[in-house]
Design an enzyme around this catalytic site. Structure first.
Site, mmCIF file in Angstrom:
data_model
loop_
_atom_site.group_PDB
_atom_site.id
_atom_site.type_symbol
_atom_site.label_atom_id
_atom_site.label_comp_id
_atom_site.label_asym_id
_atom_site.label_seq_id
_atom_site.Cartn_x
_atom_site.Cartn_y
_atom_site.Cartn_z
ATOM 1 N N SER A 169 34.724 33.468 54.521
ATOM 2 C CA SER A 169 34.412 32.100 54.122
ATOM 3 C C SER A 169 35.449 31.639 53.109
ATOM 4 O O SER A 169 36.000 32.458 52.353
ATOM 5 C CB SER A 169 33.017 32.036 53.487
ATOM 6 O OG SER A 169 32.791 30.780 52.874
ATOM 7 N N TYR A 196 27.171 35.684 47.447
ATOM 8 C CA TYR A 196 27.800 35.197 48.676
ATOM 9 C C TYR A 196 29.318 35.216 48.562
ATOM 10 O O TYR A 196 30.014 35.738 49.451
ATOM 11 C CB TYR A 196 27.314 33.789 48.995
ATOM 12 C CG TYR A 196 27.880 33.248 50.285
ATOM 13 C CD1 TYR A 196 27.406 33.710 51.505
ATOM 14 C CD2 TYR A 196 28.884 32.291 50.284
ATOM 15 C CE1 TYR A 196 27.927 33.232 52.701
ATOM 16 C CE2 TYR A 196 29.415 31.807 51.469
ATOM 17 C CZ TYR A 196 28.932 32.280 52.675
ATOM 18 O OH TYR A 196 29.465 31.806 53.861
#
Length: 253
Positions: A142, A155
């Protein structure tokens, strides 16, 4: 680098979002796809959609949170199909983990899926690919993994792990015939992003993101990042001095 030809592929997290889209995209390009996920009904719907388009998707119920079982299942599929050409570690979860309100259960869940599950997926067939001198492993990281974003420690860190893991593999596997690709998506419409209650700049349609992923994978790109409008400033943040980054990141949360 010359484009590979793919007979077989395995995509985790294919019940929805990018994983579902990529599995269908690959199938429509003539690849026999093993689509894995926890929700059989969604996987069966994906297989039916692929069949209607003259493509082949085989549903596989699998939970990457169970690392040993994941390894065994992927190795069995590899043996059954005569060798997987492409393995995509896409399964992932998110959620806020703010330093002032740290939740270990959520943090552990993110690590189990995004770190342990992804590593188990990629490690499952690497030795076989190296022995065959052919194959391609892909991890969906990401743009959030490029720096530690405020409020999303687990995350961001999990996606940073995957990116660094793939980078090391890419260096190690040079000359073996095995390719490595890291995908850095920004915000893409999915079940995951639908839960977000904050602004998502340059939010992409799933189909557009999937096409960029697929073309990058087929081209053997080391990295695929999108959208460029968000990838460019994130790469600038990556080299920004810590004091300046800290002040900037606090304003972005």
């Amino acid at each position: 680098m010359a484009e590979m030809t793919y007979r077989t592929a395995l995509v985790t997290g294919a019940s929805s979002g990018l994983g579902r889209g990529l599995a269908l995209w690959l199938a429509k390009h003539g690849v026999r796809v093993f689509a894995t996920g926890r929700r059989l009904s969604q996987l069966q719907a994906l297989a039916s959609e692929a069949q209607a388009a003259g493509a082949a998707v085989e549903p596989v119920v699998m939970d990457v949170n169970h690392a040993e079982a994941t390894q065994e299942r992927i190795r069995a599929i590899d043996a059954e199909c005569g060798g997987l050409d492409l393995v995509v570690a896409n399964a992932g979860i998110g959620g806020p983990t703010h330093g002032k309100r740290m939740d270990w259960e959520r943090t552990r869940a993110i690590i189990d899926t995004n770190v342990t599950g992804a590593a188990a997926t990629l490690c499952a067939v690497l030795p076989q690919m190296v022995e065959r001198r052919r194959g391609h492993v892909v991890g969906v990281s990401s743009l959030a993994g490029m720096r530690g974003l405020a409020g999303h420690a687990a995350y961001s860190a999990s996606k940073a792990f995957l990116a660094t893991f793939l980078e090391s593999l890419r260096v190690d596997l040079k000359g073996t015939g095995v390719q490595v690709t890291c995908v850095y998506p920004g915000f893409v419409k999915s079940e995951l992003t639908a839960k977000n209650n904050f602004p998502m700049p340059f939010l992409m349609e799933t189909e557009d993101a999937v096409a960029l992923m697929g073309r990058g994978i087929f081209a053997g790109a080391a990295e695929v990042s999108f959208p460029w409008q968000l990838a460019t400033p994130m790469r600038l943040l990556k080299v920004m001095p810590n004091p300046l980054f800290d002040a900037t990141a606090r304003r972005l949360k």
